[in-house]
Design a protein around this motif. Structure first.
Motif, PDB file in Angstrom:
ATOM      1  N   ILE A 254       0.878  -1.172   0.000  1.00  0.00           N
ATOM      2  CA  ILE A 254       0.000   0.000   0.000  1.00  0.00           C
ATOM      3  C   ILE A 254       0.918   1.226   0.000  1.00  0.00           C
ATOM      4  CG2 ILE A 254      -1.975   1.109   1.079  1.00  0.00           C
ATOM      5  CD1 ILE A 254      -2.489  -1.835   0.345  1.00  0.00           C
ATOM      6  N   LEU A 255       0.970   1.926  -1.109  1.00  0.00           N
ATOM      7  CA  LEU A 255       1.862   3.081  -1.221  1.00  0.00           C
ATOM      8  C   LEU A 255       1.319   4.257  -0.408  1.00  0.00           C
ATOM      9  CD1 LEU A 255       2.789   2.825  -5.008  1.00  0.00           C
ATOM     10  CD2 LEU A 255       4.191   2.206  -3.028  1.00  0.00           C
ATOM     11  N   PRO A 256       2.182   5.207  -0.031  1.00  0.00           N
ATOM     12  CA  PRO A 256       1.741   6.321   0.826  1.00  0.00           C
ATOM     13  C   PRO A 256       0.593   7.132   0.254  1.00  0.00           C
ATOM     14  CG  PRO A 256       4.126   6.202   0.811  1.00  0.00           C
ATOM     15  CD  PRO A 256       3.654   5.218  -0.216  1.00  0.00           C
ATOM     16  N   ASP A 257       0.487   7.217  -1.077  1.00  0.00           N
ATOM     17  CA  ASP A 257      -0.570   8.043  -1.672  1.00  0.00           C
ATOM     18  C   ASP A 257      -1.831   7.248  -1.998  1.00  0.00           C
ATOM     19  OD1 ASP A 257       0.414   6.542  -3.790  1.00  0.00           O
ATOM     20  OD2 ASP A 257       0.192   8.163  -5.246  1.00  0.00           O
ATOM     21  N   ALA A 258      -1.892   5.989  -1.597  1.00  0.00           N
ATOM     22  CA  ALA A 258      -3.062   5.159  -1.914  1.00  0.00           C
ATOM     23  C   ALA A 258      -4.298   5.627  -1.157  1.00  0.00           C
ATOM     24  CB  ALA A 258      -2.768   3.700  -1.563  1.00  0.00           C
ATOM     25  N   ASP A 259      -5.457   5.277  -1.686  1.00  0.00           N
ATOM     26  CA  ASP A 259      -6.717   5.447  -0.968  1.00  0.00           C
ATOM     27  C   ASP A 259      -6.754   4.329   0.076  1.00  0.00           C
ATOM     28  OD1 ASP A 259      -9.359   5.196  -0.064  1.00  0.00           O
ATOM     29  OD2 ASP A 259     -10.221   5.778  -1.982  1.00  0.00           O
ATOM     30  N   PHE A 260      -6.387   4.661   1.305  1.00  0.00           N
ATOM     31  CA  PHE A 260      -6.161   3.625   2.314  1.00  0.00           C
ATOM     32  C   PHE A 260      -7.414   2.818   2.626  1.00  0.00           C
ATOM     33  CE2 PHE A 260      -1.919   4.485   2.670  1.00  0.00           C
ATOM     34  CZ  PHE A 260      -1.312   3.861   3.741  1.00  0.00           C
ATOM     35  N   LYS A 261      -8.527   3.468   2.774  1.00  0.00           N
ATOM     36  CA  LYS A 261      -9.729   2.706   3.130  1.00  0.00           C
ATOM     37  C   LYS A 261     -10.055   1.698   2.042  1.00  0.00           C
ATOM     38  CE  LYS A 261     -14.385   2.908   4.908  1.00  0.00           C
ATOM     39  NZ  LYS A 261     -15.501   3.730   5.425  1.00  0.00           N
ATOM     40  N   ARG A 262      -9.966   2.122   0.806  1.00  0.00           N
ATOM     41  CA  ARG A 262     -10.281   1.231  -0.304  1.00  0.00           C
ATOM     42  C   ARG A 262      -9.240   0.118  -0.428  1.00  0.00           C
ATOM     43  NH1 ARG A 262      -8.763   0.661  -5.583  1.00  0.00           N
ATOM     44  NH2 ARG A 262     -10.342  -0.083  -7.041  1.00  0.00           N
ATOM     45  N   ALA A 263      -7.960   0.495  -0.398  1.00  0.00           N
ATOM     46  CA  ALA A 263      -6.905  -0.477  -0.642  1.00  0.00           C
ATOM     47  C   ALA A 263      -6.782  -1.494   0.487  1.00  0.00           C
ATOM     48  CB  ALA A 263      -5.574   0.243  -0.849  1.00  0.00           C
ATOM     49  N   VAL A 264      -6.827  -1.028   1.721  1.00  0.00           N
ATOM     50  CA  VAL A 264      -6.693  -1.942   2.853  1.00  0.00           C
ATOM     51  C   VAL A 264      -7.910  -2.853   2.954  1.00  0.00           C
ATOM     52  CG1 VAL A 264      -6.518  -2.108   5.367  1.00  0.00           C
ATOM     53  CG2 VAL A 264      -5.143  -0.411   4.122  1.00  0.00           C
TER      54      VAL A 264
END
Length: 476
Positions: A254-264
């Motif tokens: 998960i890269l720092p600029d990812a959409d965290f809620k979606r990606a995680v």
């Protein structure tokens, strides 16, 4: 109770050479759901000889004849689609929706893909005065696992049929019902006698007999790396081709600029799907250290929202395949905790209210580094390991720090940066931003995840030999 006590050899259902049976346990009930016969080397020999006889004529069939055959198989599969899904649910406890929409669907998808590839495949090519011909390799031994049973059968049998090979299939003895339905489909479609043969049994007996048989020209195996090594060892004296699709411990960066809620959330759901029993599951999630707490909160919520229950309950996750597998998963969770892993969600034991059935809690563990056993070993259950990283370079290094290389995942909003990370990951298939499956994309691994590729047109090459005919075109 299902009773499948005969093998399919030379176009007929025949009695085994030696009477020996095995109860097939429904993992949701822990009770027998059926019974199969367990084969021997004598059964394998009979099947291989039938396949060898059939190869003489089937290898000479035209592309048009094989297209017509695959079209009939597709039509018969569609007629038996509901039966296939029901068999998968019963043999491996797959939730009904998963069996219908994913497990059974993949079997049909591979058939349709092989048919589409065959219609446009070039088996002959002239280069100057030389003709290059791709010819069927011969008799193929196919050994398939229990976790995606008909998917793995179809992605081997369909291309083998398409190019003109004959074959002997040994499905997993833990999930043989879908293989029985598959065989009935091929029989109804009019696959010529001896082209496809089915022998049930275990790996040390039937699997070893297939891999070592001198009249088997290639063996295609899907399963654990440990078992794959044994297949290769048994195949070595006869110098046959060995195709292997083995284990995985896939990183999910998960890269720092990812959409965290979606990606995680997507990463957690992907691990939990099929009760974590997918060799390409993204079981190691790598997140920036400064956002670790945020990622863990999202992962915890996603895991705790994952419903577990009986296949007909509407739950998204069912049991794992067996008591042996359940015990292995529990052992690894306990060892991981002993080595410093922290439980974020789930953990050891069965979910509340599910004392019967091999159910595992959707589990998220966080570890300090990649040396913890839950970051190294393929758990093959609904267990996600989360690891922090400080730089993207470190994330890539951690991602590649594994003996496996089946799949890798990366999420980010900067398209070019995400692609650059994908290009550095040592895996046979890299998924960017939770892309949908592609049945034409080659599937297979680097390193100890195997040799060769399945799916789409790349699958054909596994079942073909290349012949060069020099002087085929006379000089002007």
């Amino acid at each position: 109770m299902r009773e499948y006590l005969k093998f399919y050899i030379d176009g007929r259902w025949v009695e085994p050479a030696v009477a020996k049976t095995l109860d097939v346990i429904n993992p949701a009930t822990e009770k027998p759901a059926g019974r199969i016969s367990m084969g021997s080397a004598a059964d394998v020999d009979a099947a291989v000889k039938a396949a060898r006889r059939a190869f003489a004529s089937y290898s000479q069939t035209s592309v048009e004849e094989r297209i017509a055959l695959l079209e009939r198989v597709v039509a018969e599969y569609q007629k038996r689609y509901a039966d296939m899904a029901a068999a998968i649910t019963e043999e491996m406890g797959a939730p009904a929706a998963l069996a219908q929409k994913a497990q059974a669907a993949m079997g049909l998808g591979h058939l349709q893909t092989a048919l589409a590839v065959l219609k446009n495949y070039h088996f002959r090519e002239e280069r100057g005065t030389t003709l290059l011909v791709k010819e069927p390799i011969g008799v193929c031994g196919l050994i398939t696992p229990w976790n995606w049973p008909v998917n793995q059968i179809a992605c081997k049998v369909a291309p083998a049929l398409a190019v003109g090979c004959t074959m002997v299939l040994k499905p997993s003895e833990l999930s043989p019902f879908s293989a029985q339905v598959w065989t009935e489909i091929l029989d109804a479609a009019g696959v010529p006698a001896g082209v496809f043969n089915l022998v049930n049994g275990d790996g040390p007996t039937v699997g070893a007999a297939i891999a070592s048989h001198p009249e088997v020209d290639m063996v295609s195996f899907t399963g654990s790396t440990r078992a794959g090594v044994e297949v290769a060892r048994n195949a070595a004296p006869s110098v046959k081709r060995v195709h292997q699709e083995l284990g995985g411990k896939s990183p999910n960066i998960i890269l720092p600029d990812a959409d965290f809620k979606r990606a995680v959330t997507a990463g957690v759901r992907s691990v939990m799907s099929n009760s974590g029993q997918s060799c390409n599951a993204p079981t190691r999630m790598l997140v920036p250290r400064e956002r670790l707490d945020e990622a863990l909160a999202i992962a915890k919520a996603a895991a705790e929202a994952t419903t577990v229950g009986a296949p007909d309950s509407g739950a998204s996750v069912g049991p794992v395949i067996s008591a042996t597998q359940w015990d292995k998963i529990q052992t690894l969770i306990h060892k991981g905790i002993e080595q410093g892993a922290t439980v974020v969600a789930g953990g050891p034991g069965k979910p509340a209210g599910l004392e019967t059935g091999y159910y595992v809690k959707p589990t998220v563990l966080v570890v300090k580094d990649n040396q913890n056993i839950v970051a190294r070993e393929e758990i093959f259950g609904p267990v996600l390991t989360v690891l922090p990283y400080d730089t993207v370079d470190e994330a890539v290094a951690i991602g590649n720090d594994t003996p496996y290389g089946l799949a890798a995942y990366v999420s980010g909003t900067d398209v070019e940066a995400t692609r650059r990370v994908a290009s550095r990951l040592r895996a046979g298939q890299v998924n960017i931003n939770s892309a949908a499956p592609d049945l034409m994309a080659p599937f297979g691994g680097f390193k100890q995840s195997g040799n060769g590729r399945e799916w789409g047109d790349h699958a054909f090459a596994e079942f073909l030999e290349v012949k060069a005919v020099l002087g085929y075109v006379p000089k002007a």
